[in-house]
Design a protein around this motif. Structure first.
Motif, PDB file in Angstrom:
ATOM      1  N   LYS A 178       0.867  -1.417   0.031  1.00  0.00           N
ATOM      2  CA  LYS A 178       0.079  -0.042  -0.048  1.00  0.00           C
ATOM      3  C   LYS A 178       1.039   1.283   0.022  1.00  0.00           C
ATOM      4  N   HIS A 179       0.388   2.112  -0.675  1.00  0.00           N
ATOM      5  CA  HIS A 179       1.152   3.438  -0.872  1.00  0.00           C
ATOM      6  C   HIS A 179       1.329   3.983   0.620  1.00  0.00           C
ATOM      7  N   VAL A 180       2.394   4.529   0.823  1.00  0.00           N
ATOM      8  CA  VAL A 180       2.551   4.911   2.337  1.00  0.00           C
ATOM      9  C   VAL A 180       1.609   6.236   2.766  1.00  0.00           C
ATOM     10  N   ASP A 181       1.205   6.953   1.767  1.00  0.00           N
ATOM     11  CA  ASP A 181       0.477   8.386   2.028  1.00  0.00           C
ATOM     12  C   ASP A 181      -0.846   7.553   2.317  1.00  0.00           C
ATOM     13  N   ASP A 182      -1.350   6.573   1.424  1.00  0.00           N
ATOM     14  CA  ASP A 182      -2.663   5.953   1.590  1.00  0.00           C
ATOM     15  C   ASP A 182      -2.614   5.433   2.898  1.00  0.00           C
ATOM     16  N   LEU A 183      -1.802   4.498   3.431  1.00  0.00           N
ATOM     17  CA  LEU A 183      -1.796   3.733   4.659  1.00  0.00           C
ATOM     18  C   LEU A 183      -1.747   4.625   5.808  1.00  0.00           C
ATOM     19  N   ALA A 184      -0.996   5.860   5.673  1.00  0.00           N
ATOM     20  CA  ALA A 184      -1.079   6.873   6.482  1.00  0.00           C
ATOM     21  C   ALA A 184      -2.422   7.290   6.839  1.00  0.00           C
ATOM     22  N   ARG A 185      -3.259   7.575   6.060  1.00  0.00           N
ATOM     23  CA  ARG A 185      -4.753   7.861   6.021  1.00  0.00           C
ATOM     24  C   ARG A 185      -5.397   6.931   6.615  1.00  0.00           C
ATOM     25  N   ALA A 186      -5.228   5.565   6.401  1.00  0.00           N
ATOM     26  CA  ALA A 186      -5.965   4.575   6.818  1.00  0.00           C
ATOM     27  C   ALA A 186      -5.815   4.219   8.360  1.00  0.00           C
ATOM     28  N   LEU A 187      -4.566   4.495   8.949  1.00  0.00           N
ATOM     29  CA  LEU A 187      -4.490   3.969  10.253  1.00  0.00           C
ATOM     30  C   LEU A 187      -5.137   5.176  11.247  1.00  0.00           C
ATOM     31  N   PRO A 188      -5.059   6.395  11.333  1.00  0.00           N
ATOM     32  CA  PRO A 188      -4.209   7.432  10.723  1.00  0.00           C
ATOM     33  C   PRO A 188      -2.901   7.604  11.381  1.00  0.00           C
ATOM     34  N   VAL A 189      -2.028   8.094  10.334  1.00  0.00           N
ATOM     35  CA  VAL A 189      -0.663   8.684  10.939  1.00  0.00           C
ATOM     36  C   VAL A 189      -0.572   9.982  10.644  1.00  0.00           C
ATOM     37  N   GLU A 190      -1.003  11.080  11.421  1.00  0.00           N
ATOM     38  CA  GLU A 190      -0.793  12.497  11.111  1.00  0.00           C
ATOM     39  C   GLU A 190       0.429  12.896  11.278  1.00  0.00           C
ATOM     40  N   ALA A 191       1.064  13.120  10.110  1.00  0.00           N
ATOM     41  CA  ALA A 191       2.571  13.495  10.050  1.00  0.00           C
ATOM     42  C   ALA A 191       2.433  14.708   8.930  1.00  0.00           C
ATOM     43  N   THR A 192       3.506  15.870   9.348  1.00  0.00           N
ATOM     44  CA  THR A 192       3.379  16.913   8.537  1.00  0.00           C
ATOM     45  C   THR A 192       4.132  16.616   7.236  1.00  0.00           C
ATOM     46  N   ARG A 193       5.079  15.746   7.527  1.00  0.00           N
ATOM     47  CA  ARG A 193       6.104  15.571   6.274  1.00  0.00           C
ATOM     48  C   ARG A 193       5.912  13.798   6.047  1.00  0.00           C
ATOM     49  N   PRO A 194       6.114  13.568   4.608  1.00  0.00           N
ATOM     50  CA  PRO A 194       6.318  12.169   4.275  1.00  0.00           C
ATOM     51  C   PRO A 194       7.152  11.233   4.973  1.00  0.00           C
ATOM     52  N   THR A 195       8.325  11.933   5.354  1.00  0.00           N
ATOM     53  CA  THR A 195       9.295  11.258   6.108  1.00  0.00           C
ATOM     54  C   THR A 195       8.695  10.769   7.245  1.00  0.00           C
ATOM     55  N   ASP A 196       8.185  11.631   7.852  1.00  0.00           N
ATOM     56  CA  ASP A 196       7.656  11.303   9.417  1.00  0.00           C
ATOM     57  C   ASP A 196       6.650  10.276   9.123  1.00  0.00           C
ATOM     58  N   ALA A 197       5.710  10.305   8.102  1.00  0.00           N
ATOM     59  CA  ALA A 197       5.011   9.121   8.085  1.00  0.00           C
ATOM     60  C   ALA A 197       5.719   7.816   8.019  1.00  0.00           C
ATOM     61  N   ARG A 198       6.672   7.661   7.112  1.00  0.00           N
ATOM     62  CA  ARG A 198       7.479   6.499   7.114  1.00  0.00           C
ATOM     63  C   ARG A 198       8.136   5.961   8.272  1.00  0.00           C
ATOM     64  N   VAL A 199       8.592   6.920   8.909  1.00  0.00           N
ATOM     65  CA  VAL A 199       9.308   6.713  10.501  1.00  0.00           C
ATOM     66  C   VAL A 199       8.311   6.267  11.237  1.00  0.00           C
ATOM     67  N   ALA A 200       7.224   6.708  11.257  1.00  0.00           N
ATOM     68  CA  ALA A 200       6.065   6.286  12.310  1.00  0.00           C
ATOM     69  C   ALA A 200       5.703   4.717  11.697  1.00  0.00           C
ATOM     70  N   ILE A 201       5.354   4.509  10.575  1.00  0.00           N
ATOM     71  CA  ILE A 201       4.802   3.326  10.230  1.00  0.00           C
ATOM     72  C   ILE A 201       6.190   2.326  10.325  1.00  0.00           C
ATOM     73  N   ARG A 202       7.290   2.668   9.880  1.00  0.00           N
ATOM     74  CA  ARG A 202       8.517   1.755  10.333  1.00  0.00           C
ATOM     75  C   ARG A 202       8.731   1.392  11.716  1.00  0.00           C
ATOM     76  N   ASN A 203       8.538   2.307  12.560  1.00  0.00           N
ATOM     77  CA  ASN A 203       8.486   2.102  13.927  1.00  0.00           C
ATOM     78  C   ASN A 203       7.448   0.991  14.584  1.00  0.00           C
ATOM     79  N   ALA A 204       6.096   1.303  13.951  1.00  0.00           N
ATOM     80  CA  ALA A 204       5.166   0.356  14.499  1.00  0.00           C
ATOM     81  C   ALA A 204       5.356  -0.985  13.758  1.00  0.00           C
ATOM     82  N   ALA A 205       5.839  -1.120  12.594  1.00  0.00           N
ATOM     83  CA  ALA A 205       6.060  -2.430  12.102  1.00  0.00           C
ATOM     84  C   ALA A 205       7.007  -3.049  12.560  1.00  0.00           C
ATOM     85  N   GLN A 206       8.167  -2.444  13.189  1.00  0.00           N
ATOM     86  CA  GLN A 206       9.098  -2.947  13.831  1.00  0.00           C
ATOM     87  C   GLN A 206       8.781  -3.590  15.161  1.00  0.00           C
TER      88      GLN A 206
END
Length: 413
Positions: A263-291
């Motif tokens: 799933k595209h990271v920006d779409d996954l961020a909206r589905a969870l949701p991950v409220e991040a101001t920058r795309p990099t922050d969304a990837r970091v939040a998802i990476r940390n949760a998955a790890q």
């Protein structure tokens, strides 16, 4: 009639309402859940007391996991869009909007409460219009919290009110094949909540009769479609961080049918949701949760990573280790979005066995075995019915599916 009689009449009316509510459902004692074990069968995983969740609530965003805003103007609905399979197999856009009630959006503790209430409802048979939670303390005990503070109790009561306040608006919720129409829905999760106490000014002296009323829509979902199995129990759920909990539930639904979820990271961020101001922050939040899920041995997750798509968009990739095993307690799929091929073969199976029951089981078989194997199985069933009278065609088809799976070293459970 004097003015002094009015309060007594109002009290009598309220007492009658409570009496009707109490008689509407059978009371089931609240008990602390027992420890559970995880079993692995082939590439499936199943906990003896696996958690369960609603198909839609697992995917649509509902809570805010960042620090809540103190602004009263921050009440715009949480919006999520995807697509359903509509008339003639055409993709149709679907939109979900979650509006907050007077207490605003829920956060991590509200998400945990919804999980606990759904588990209680399933444990109590998912029948009737009530979820019997007994006392607020019993809810804390389910999470392993034996010493909640006064502030914890206040938060739990507020979370109850937050859940009661949510209003969901869904455009093109699903295609009703029977009525040949698209369905728009506006519905809620819960209605009234009742607490019982020993003294008028001592709310901490609880009696074990507390319950919350389930909305007619949620009750019908539980009755007709049922909740799917997550493949992990309440202890693992409550050991996870908030975003890890949300991602674990989301992946459990996806891993029912997908070996690899992309799933595209920006779409996954909206589905969870991950409220991040920058795309990099969304990837970091998802990476940390998955790890975090990997570190805590989520049974269904093998590995994850990111890759660049053709248009430069980042894609989150999750590899399944074991599929959460489903069973017939989830009786029907109702409004679940199905691929056109699955919908077609569900109709063929229903025609072959003479009933549309057990759609969850047949969908699982179709997705696990593939359409070629299903064609083969239906052919064998047709030959068997020509040779002799078959009283239980669904049972025979299940046996044929299992035999085909065994040939490939798989196991259908």
């Amino acid at each position: 009639m004097g003015r002094g009689e009015a309060p007594e009449r109002v009290g009598g009316i309220l007492a009658e309402i409570l009496k009707r509510s109490l008689s509407a459902g059978e009371r089931t004692p609240t008990v602390e859940a027992r420890p559970s074990r995880v079993h692995r069968v082939g590439n499936q995983v199943h906990a003896e007391e696996t958690g369960r969740y609603d198909f839609d609530l697992a995917e649509f965003p509902l809570f805010k996991f960042c620090k809540p805003s103190t602004s009263r103007q921050d009440r715009a609905p949480i919006v999520y869009a995807d697509a359903i399979t509509g008339k003639d197999g055409q993709p149709i856009p679907r939109e979900w909007r979650a509006y907050p009630g007077p207490f605003g959006f829920g956060g991590p503790s509200t998400h945990a409460l919804l999980y606990d209430l759904l588990q209680l409802y399933v444990e109590q048979g998912a029948r009737g219009t009530q979820i019997q939670f007994g006392t607020l303390r019993s809810l804390f005990l389910r999470r392993g919290d034996r010493n909640p503070s006064k502030r914890d109790y206040e938060r739990l009561r507020r979370d109850m009110d937050i859940l009661r306040g949510y209003d969901f608006h869904c455009r093109n919720a699903f295609w009703d094949r029977g009525r040949r129409a698209y369905v728009d829905m506006k519905w809620r999760l819960f209605g009234s909540v009742f607490y019982f106490k020993e003294a008028p000014n001592e709310s901490h002296l609880e009696r074990t009769f507390g319950f919350i009323e389930v909305s007619p829509v949620l009750a019908e979902i539980a009755r007709s479609r049922g909740f799917f199995a997550l493949g992990f129990d309440h202890k693992l759920f409550h050991s996870l961080k908030p975003l890890e909990q949300r991602l674990a539930v989301y992946l459990a639904k996806k891993f029912i049918s997908q070996q690899t979820h992309r799933k595209h990271v920006d779409d996954l961020a909206r589905a969870l949701p991950v409220e991040a101001t920058r795309p990099t922050d969304a990837r970091v939040a998802i990476r940390n949760a998955a790890q975090g899920l990997l570190d805590k041995n989520l049974p269904s997750l093998a590995r994850f990573g990111f890759e660049r798509g053709r248009q430069g968009r980042w894609i989150a990739v999750f590899e399944r280790r074991a599929a959460p095993r489903q069973d017939r307690r989830t009786s029907r799929l109702a409004a679940e979005v199905l691929e056109p091929s699955v919908t077609l073969y569900l109709d063929l199976i229903a025609e072959a066995v003479g009933t549309k029951d057990d759609a969850v089981w047949w969908t699982y078989c179709i997705r696990r075995l593939g359409t070629g194997a299903v064609d083969r199985a239906l052919g064998q069933l047709k030959e068997a019915t020509r040779a002799s009278a078959i009283r239980n065609r669904g049972g025979l088809l299940t046996k044929i599916f299992k035999d085909i799976a065994k040939e490939s070293g798989e196991a259908l459970q």
